[in-house]
Write a protein that holds these residues in place. Structure first.
Motif, PDB file in Angstrom:
ATOM      1  N   UNK A   1      28.057  31.114  56.245  1.00  0.00           N
ATOM      2  CA  UNK A   1      27.290  31.000  55.003  1.00  0.00           C
ATOM      3  C   UNK A   1      27.482  32.194  54.086  1.00  0.00           C
ATOM      4  N   UNK A   2      27.781  33.340  54.676  1.00  0.00           N
ATOM      5  CA  UNK A   2      27.937  34.546  53.873  1.00  0.00           C
ATOM      6  C   UNK A   2      29.194  35.283  54.311  1.00  0.00           C
ATOM      7  N   UNK A   3      29.899  35.836  53.339  1.00  0.00           N
ATOM      8  CA  UNK A   3      31.107  36.623  53.591  1.00  0.00           C
ATOM      9  C   UNK A   3      30.938  37.965  52.890  1.00  0.00           C
ATOM     10  N   UNK A   4      31.187  39.037  53.617  1.00  0.00           N
ATOM     11  CA  UNK A   4      31.031  40.384  53.081  1.00  0.00           C
ATOM     12  C   UNK A   4      32.387  41.085  53.100  1.00  0.00           C
ATOM     13  N   UNK A   5      32.784  41.611  51.961  1.00  0.00           N
ATOM     14  CA  UNK A   5      34.062  42.318  51.834  1.00  0.00           C
ATOM     15  C   UNK A   5      33.768  43.813  51.672  1.00  0.00           C
ATOM     16  N   UNK A   6      34.274  44.618  52.606  1.00  0.00           N
ATOM     17  CA  UNK A   6      33.995  46.052  52.540  1.00  0.00           C
ATOM     18  C   UNK A   6      34.736  46.715  51.388  1.00  0.00           C
ATOM     19  N   UNK A   7      35.972  46.335  51.152  1.00  0.00           N
ATOM     20  CA  UNK A   7      36.727  46.848  50.001  1.00  0.00           C
ATOM     21  C   UNK A   7      37.931  45.939  49.775  1.00  0.00           C
ATOM     22  N   UNK A   8      38.620  46.143  48.665  1.00  0.00           N
ATOM     23  CA  UNK A   8      39.632  45.183  48.239  1.00  0.00           C
ATOM     24  C   UNK A   8      41.059  45.621  48.532  1.00  0.00           C
ATOM     25  N   UNK A   9      41.262  46.332  49.625  1.00  0.00           N
ATOM     26  CA  UNK A   9      42.616  46.567  50.100  1.00  0.00           C
ATOM     27  C   UNK A   9      43.149  45.282  50.731  1.00  0.00           C
ATOM     28  N   UNK A  10      44.466  45.105  50.669  1.00  0.00           N
ATOM     29  CA  UNK A  10      45.069  43.826  51.041  1.00  0.00           C
ATOM     30  C   UNK A  10      44.745  43.402  52.467  1.00  0.00           C
ATOM     31  N   UNK A  11      44.701  44.353  53.409  1.00  0.00           N
ATOM     32  CA  UNK A  11      44.484  43.967  54.808  1.00  0.00           C
ATOM     33  C   UNK A  11      43.054  43.530  55.086  1.00  0.00           C
TER      34      UNK A  11
ATOM     35  N   UNK B   1      26.589  25.861  49.681  1.00  0.00           N
ATOM     36  CA  UNK B   1      26.787  27.057  48.874  1.00  0.00           C
ATOM     37  C   UNK B   1      27.273  28.175  49.786  1.00  0.00           C
ATOM     38  N   UNK B   2      28.364  28.830  49.388  1.00  0.00           N
ATOM     39  CA  UNK B   2      28.897  29.972  50.113  1.00  0.00           C
ATOM     40  C   UNK B   2      28.685  31.205  49.243  1.00  0.00           C
ATOM     41  N   UNK B   3      28.113  32.239  49.837  1.00  0.00           N
ATOM     42  CA  UNK B   3      27.875  33.492  49.116  1.00  0.00           C
ATOM     43  C   UNK B   3      28.872  34.536  49.588  1.00  0.00           C
ATOM     44  N   UNK B   4      29.522  35.206  48.628  1.00  0.00           N
ATOM     45  CA  UNK B   4      30.497  36.253  48.927  1.00  0.00           C
ATOM     46  C   UNK B   4      30.024  37.543  48.264  1.00  0.00           C
ATOM     47  N   UNK B   5      29.984  38.630  49.018  1.00  0.00           N
ATOM     48  CA  UNK B   5      29.484  39.916  48.517  1.00  0.00           C
ATOM     49  C   UNK B   5      30.583  40.962  48.643  1.00  0.00           C
ATOM     50  N   UNK B   6      30.677  41.829  47.642  1.00  0.00           N
ATOM     51  CA  UNK B   6      31.693  42.867  47.720  1.00  0.00           C
ATOM     52  C   UNK B   6      31.786  43.697  46.457  1.00  0.00           C
ATOM     53  N   UNK B   7      32.878  44.429  46.313  1.00  0.00           N
ATOM     54  CA  UNK B   7      33.031  45.357  45.186  1.00  0.00           C
ATOM     55  C   UNK B   7      33.212  44.647  43.849  1.00  0.00           C
ATOM     56  N   UNK B   8      33.058  45.414  42.797  1.00  0.00           N
ATOM     57  CA  UNK B   8      33.345  44.916  41.452  1.00  0.00           C
ATOM     58  C   UNK B   8      34.825  44.536  41.374  1.00  0.00           C
ATOM     59  N   UNK B   9      35.110  43.375  40.805  1.00  0.00           N
ATOM     60  CA  UNK B   9      36.475  42.867  40.735  1.00  0.00           C
ATOM     61  C   UNK B   9      36.732  41.744  41.719  1.00  0.00           C
ATOM     62  N   UNK B  10      35.791  41.514  42.636  1.00  0.00           N
ATOM     63  CA  UNK B  10      35.962  40.470  43.643  1.00  0.00           C
ATOM     64  C   UNK B  10      36.011  39.081  43.004  1.00  0.00           C
ATOM     65  N   UNK B  11      35.175  38.879  41.990  1.00  0.00           N
ATOM     66  CA  UNK B  11      35.180  37.576  41.305  1.00  0.00           C
ATOM     67  C   UNK B  11      36.533  37.307  40.656  1.00  0.00           C
ATOM     68  N   UNK B  12      37.067  38.277  39.933  1.00  0.00           N
ATOM     69  CA  UNK B  12      38.356  38.074  39.269  1.00  0.00           C
ATOM     70  C   UNK B  12      39.484  37.849  40.273  1.00  0.00           C
ATOM     71  N   UNK B  13      39.381  38.464  41.443  1.00  0.00           N
ATOM     72  CA  UNK B  13      40.403  38.246  42.472  1.00  0.00           C
ATOM     73  C   UNK B  13      40.411  36.790  42.924  1.00  0.00           C
ATOM     74  N   UNK B  14      39.218  36.259  43.220  1.00  0.00           N
ATOM     75  CA  UNK B  14      39.146  34.870  43.680  1.00  0.00           C
ATOM     76  C   UNK B  14      39.501  33.904  42.555  1.00  0.00           C
ATOM     77  N   UNK B  15      38.972  34.168  41.348  1.00  0.00           N
ATOM     78  CA  UNK B  15      39.202  33.266  40.223  1.00  0.00           C
ATOM     79  C   UNK B  15      40.681  33.194  39.846  1.00  0.00           C
ATOM     80  N   UNK B  16      41.356  34.334  39.837  1.00  0.00           N
ATOM     81  CA  UNK B  16      42.783  34.337  39.492  1.00  0.00           C
ATOM     82  C   UNK B  16      43.610  33.640  40.564  1.00  0.00           C
TER      83      UNK B  16
END
Length: 535
Positions: free
Chosen positions: A196-206, A231-246
């Motif tokens: 239900x929830x996904x947490x991203x610690x930072x946006x490095x590729x690995x 509904x799936x909730x994803x939490x993480x740094x600024x820029x995460x939305x643009x990464x998924x959307x692009x």
């Protein structure tokens, strides 16, 4: 020509005979020639019958060990050699430290989460760990940590990149999504539809390359379910939305049928250093230059708009902590739960916003002993609720004040806490506060002993540094994660754990994570003797 062919045939026959004799010597096949090979194969089912009562994996290990032991004994007539061989077998079978760097004291709390695997021997498809008797597939503590990817930087033959799944009864939280994460989940007993929830610690590729594919797989899984909660909730740094959307726009993919809400944690220290926000860029934009240039982390891109993808922000609190909103109920759970999820920044690489997360259960509900309460003059009713909440009440006749500790019974569980910290070379005071008194601390140990001087430059920590953090926050169990590809065999694992044990203190148990390892946190927490890990 006739004599030449005859000579060659005789030579081939002699060579064949010597090869058979050589094979018979190495394989200890009974009898001479081809018939002995058939006899040797025919004896295998007879030997296999002795192990029919065991699981397939245990039978395989036992046959392998017995075969090596008996073959070696046939070659050696010296009793001392036989004793040495037997000692080596005993070390190989049942030595828990070789596999995870910890003592057998942790054995009741560790198992494999792979489907079809009966014990930790099958955790990576080999038999290096021995049969540990860890058939606990039906055990469910309601707080289980499945390590799907434990490697750092790049995947290896033994470890995938970062991905950790916290299974909480009827729901699951995923931390980081390295490439191949959905395939790793397919190998386990975890249900991908419960994430239900996904947490991203930072946006490095690995830590993020597997995210988009996972979300698309979740769409397929959730569409098959009749539940209205899609509904799936994803939490993480600024820029995460643009990464998924692009990613969705450029691959011409769509969610359709589910909604993905991306919560970006804003107001952090490192956010100011992300993207084109430098002083020179601001001056040039004020002068009319770079006016067309957009901030790839923060700006909106109409080209990437997706009606099934929603962007929201969570501001940082004054204490440097982000509070993650959670639902009150967990589907499939026997009682409503509201997990307390928080985040704080850690120091990794300049300009890369990195977080650590904590997940804590609510305090377990207290119960009232009705016999004691009745004797003290309180019948079942609204006053029980006040006592459960820790408030004193008056007896029914109004003559005596009843304290909660007089009638409240002990609970069968405690509020368990997990602290998972992303790549870092140092923790903020807010993160240290969040992780204090946690049951499990998951911390990276990327830097090797010979590269300690590069820890700050590379933004990573060593096993010794992880031990210091564990001691500071008083963690019960320290799990070393994000393991460097340089760590290979069992000797490296034991050494890595030993280095952390030197700094973490005697009360903390150290475990080196492994792909498909699962850590079960008991309902009453861990109970260890205050002694150092020894084997």
């Amino acid at each position: 020509l006739f004599f030449f062919n005859l000579t060659r045939a005789c030579s081939l026959k002699m060579i064949t005979k010597r090869l058979l004799e050589s094979c018979r010597g190495h394989l200890s096949l009974p009898g001479p020639g081809r018939n002995s090979l058939r006899q040797g194969v025919a004896t295998l089912p007879q030997r296999d019958q002795r192990f029919q009562g065991k699981t397939a994996a245990t039978r395989k290990t036992a046959i392998s060990v017995q075969s090596r032991y008996s073959t070696s004994c046939e070659k050696s007539s010296d009793s001392s050699d036989i004793n040495e061989i037997q000692a080596n077998v005993n070390i190989k079978v049942g030595n828990f430290r070789n596999k995870f760097g910890c003592s057998d004291e942790m054995a009741p709390h560790i198992r494999t989460c792979k489907t079809g695997a009966d014990n930790c021997d099958d955790i990576d498809g080999d038999s290096d760990g021995g049969d540990l008797g860890m058939d606990q597939r039906s055990k469910d503590t309601g707080f289980m940590i499945s390590f799907l990817g434990t490697g750092g930087g790049i995947p290896s033959t033994r470890r995938l990149t970062a991905a950790t799944l916290l299974r909480l009864g009827g729901t699951s939280f995923l931390f980081d999504a390295g490439e191949g994460v959905q395939r790793q989940i397919m190998y386990t007993r975890a249900n991908i539809g419960q994430i239900q929830k996904i947490f991203i610690t930072h946006m490095h590729a690995d830590h993020i390359l597997g995210l988009t594919g996972l979300l698309l797989s979740l769409r397929v899984s959730l569409q098959k379910q009749t539940s209205s909660n899609k509904v799936i909730a994803v939490y993480g740094p600024v820029g995460l939305y643009n990464f998924i959307a692009s990613n969705l726009a450029l691959t011409q993919s769509a969610f359709g049928g589910i909604t993905v809400i991306v919560y970006e944690l804003t107001g952090g220290v490192e956010e100011s250093a992300m993207g084109p926000r430098g002083k020179q860029w601001a001056v040039e934009k004020q002068r009319g230059r770079n006016a067309h240039r957009r901030d790839i982390f923060r700006d909106w891109y109409p080209e990437f708009n997706n009606r099934f993808l929603v962007r929201k922000r969570i501001p940082r609190g004054e204490d440097g902590i982000w509070i993650i909103p959670t639902a009150a109920d967990s589907p499939g759970s026997s009682r409503p739960k509201s997990y307390i999820i928080s985040a704080a920044e850690v120091r990794h690489v300049r300009g890369v916003q990195t977080f650590g997360f904590t997940v804590q259960e609510p305090d377990p509900p207290k119960t009232i002993d009705p016999v004691k309460a009745t004797k003290l003059g309180i019948k079942p009713g609204p006053k029980y609720r006040e006592l459960k909440n820790g408030n004193a009440v008056m007896s029914d006749d109004g003559t005596t004040e009843i304290q909660p500790e007089s009638v409240v019974c002990g609970t069968t569980s405690k509020a368990r806490k997990l602290a998972l910290i992303g790549d870092n070379c140092g923790l903020s005071p807010a993160m240290m506060h969040l992780a204090s008194d946690c049951d499990v601390l998951i911390h990276e140990a990327t830097i090797s002993e010979r590269n300690m001087s590069e820890a700050a430059k590379r933004g990573h920590a060593s096993a010794e540094m992880a031990g210091h953090v564990s001691k500071s926050v008083n963690a019960d169990v320290l799990v070393l994660n994000h393991i460097s590809p340089e760590i290979g065999g069992q000797g490296d694992v034991v050494e890595l754990a030993a280095r952390a044990e030197e700094t973490c203190g005697k009360s903390t148990k150290v475990v080196v994570s492994h792909d498909f390892m699962e850590l079960l946190v008991p309902r009453l927490g861990f109970e260890f003797e205050d002694s150092a890990l020894t084997n």
